[in-house]
Motif scaffolding. Structure first.
Motif, PDB file in Angstrom:
ATOM      1  N   ASP A  65       0.826  -1.136   0.017  1.00 17.19           N
ATOM      2  CA  ASP A  65      -0.014  -0.025  -0.160  1.00 17.19           C
ATOM      3  C   ASP A  65       0.791   1.387   0.104  1.00 17.19           C
ATOM      4  N   ALA A  66       2.153   1.120  -0.530  1.00 15.17           N
ATOM      5  CA  ALA A  66       2.847   2.428  -0.507  1.00 15.17           C
ATOM      6  C   ALA A  66       2.706   3.285  -1.688  1.00 15.17           C
ATOM      7  N   ALA A  67       2.879   4.553  -1.332  1.00 19.63           N
ATOM      8  CA  ALA A  67       2.825   5.508  -2.616  1.00 19.63           C
ATOM      9  C   ALA A  67       3.887   5.274  -3.498  1.00 19.63           C
ATOM     10  N   VAL A  68       3.719   5.441  -4.736  1.00 19.05           N
ATOM     11  CA  VAL A  68       4.634   5.137  -5.757  1.00 19.05           C
ATOM     12  C   VAL A  68       4.718   6.485  -6.704  1.00 19.05           C
ATOM     13  N   LEU A  69       5.776   7.126  -6.473  1.00 19.27           N
ATOM     14  CA  LEU A  69       5.775   8.463  -7.395  1.00 19.27           C
ATOM     15  C   LEU A  69       6.485   8.291  -8.693  1.00 19.27           C
ATOM     16  N   VAL A  70       5.976   8.660  -9.648  1.00 19.24           N
ATOM     17  CA  VAL A  70       6.799   8.415 -11.062  1.00 19.24           C
ATOM     18  C   VAL A  70       6.620  10.065 -11.520  1.00 19.24           C
ATOM     19  N   ILE A  71       8.097  10.577 -11.697  1.00 15.35           N
ATOM     20  CA  ILE A  71       8.127  12.024 -12.055  1.00 15.35           C
ATOM     21  C   ILE A  71       8.359  11.644 -13.618  1.00 15.35           C
ATOM     22  N   THR A  72       7.561  12.202 -14.497  1.00 17.36           N
ATOM     23  CA  THR A  72       7.700  11.903 -16.034  1.00 17.36           C
ATOM     24  C   THR A  72       7.549  13.347 -16.558  1.00 17.36           C
ATOM     25  N   SER A  73       8.089  13.447 -17.716  1.00 14.73           N
ATOM     26  CA  SER A  73       7.983  14.206 -18.729  1.00 14.73           C
ATOM     27  C   SER A  73       6.376  14.554 -19.020  1.00 14.73           C
ATOM     28  N   GLY A  74       6.192  15.985 -19.095  1.00 10.49           N
ATOM     29  CA  GLY A  74       5.012  16.210 -19.487  1.00 10.49           C
ATOM     30  C   GLY A  74       4.500  15.926 -20.955  1.00 10.49           C
ATOM     31  N   ASP A  75       5.183  15.473 -21.654  1.00  8.72           N
ATOM     32  CA  ASP A  75       4.620  15.113 -22.899  1.00  8.72           C
ATOM     33  C   ASP A  75       4.719  13.616 -23.256  1.00  8.72           C
ATOM     34  N   ARG A  76       4.848  12.734 -21.901  1.00  5.74           N
ATOM     35  CA  ARG A  76       5.098  11.305 -22.086  1.00  5.74           C
ATOM     36  C   ARG A  76       3.942  10.758 -21.246  1.00  5.74           C
ATOM     37  N   ARG A  77       3.677   9.389 -21.551  1.00  8.56           N
ATOM     38  CA  ARG A  77       2.612   8.972 -20.577  1.00  8.56           C
ATOM     39  C   ARG A  77       3.417   7.554 -19.928  1.00  8.56           C
ATOM     40  N   VAL A  78       3.043   7.498 -18.518  1.00  5.36           N
ATOM     41  CA  VAL A  78       3.675   6.382 -17.804  1.00  5.36           C
ATOM     42  C   VAL A  78       3.131   5.071 -18.538  1.00  5.36           C
ATOM     43  N   ASP A  79       4.328   4.034 -18.477  1.00  9.41           N
ATOM     44  CA  ASP A  79       3.964   2.614 -18.913  1.00  9.41           C
ATOM     45  C   ASP A  79       3.991   1.901 -17.602  1.00  9.41           C
ATOM     46  N   GLU A  80       2.538   1.539 -17.152  1.00  9.72           N
ATOM     47  CA  GLU A  80       2.581   1.005 -15.749  1.00  9.72           C
ATOM     48  C   GLU A  80       3.299  -0.362 -15.799  1.00  9.72           C
TER      49      GLU A  80
END
Length: 168
Positions: A65-80
């Motif tokens: 149940d930990a928070a996972v923070l992905v800091i990504t470039s605004g023009d990209r989508r995270v690949d889960e």
């Protein structure tokens, strides 16, 4: 900054400003006239490319149940799937979870100064830019930095965590 000028800022921005100051970061948060809840809104307000926005995406790791923070470039989508390969199964984090774990509301989640330290990953795509901007704990608050500063400020690794961009 001597600290007195922080008192008029929202509480979340005060936390971010104090964390930046403690780490010797040269740029303090600035408050935008309009809310920048999306990467596009932030880029438009700052007059920069949307890719220069370091957006903070929060997931919920299923195992603990930990928070996972992905800091990504605004023009990209995270690949889960890429994120899960690195840190384990994740699920969506709702607004209540994000606020409880980070201390920030969605649209203002900073990469630093979280209520509970998250598992953090930095998108390597941010390194395409010399200068980037990140949320500073409030939908109107942002701060300037270099991609390498994220490593120093968060202690997080840089990883390939975004979907492949297909050129048209």
């Amino acid at each position: 900054m001597c600290g007195a000028e922080l008192k008029s800022l929202p509480e979340g921005v005060q936390r971010v400003a104090a964390a930046l100051q403690a780490k010797g970061h040269p740029h303090s948060p600035v408050m935008l006239d309009d809310a920048a809840r999306t990467a596009q809104q932030a880029a438009d307000a700052l007059g920069i490319a949307v890719g220069q926005i370091a957006k903070s995406i929060v997931f919920r790791r299923k195992s603990d149940d930990a928070a996972v923070l992905v800091i990504t470039s605004g023009d990209r989508r995270v690949d889960e799937k890429k994120v899960e390969a690195l840190i384990g199964k994740t699920g969506r984090a709702d607004a209540e979870f994000v606020k409880a774990r980070t201390g920030f509301t969605i649209g203002g989640v900073s990469p630093i100064a979280h209520a509970t330290p998250p598992v953090t990953l930095i998108d390597r795509e941010l390194f395409r830019f010399e200068e980037i901007w990140a949320a500073a704990g409030h939908p109107h608050g942002v701060f300037r930095l270099h991609p390498r500063d994220l490593e120093h400020l968060t202690g997080a690794p840089v990883a390939d965590v975004v979907q492949v961009v297909v050129a048209v």
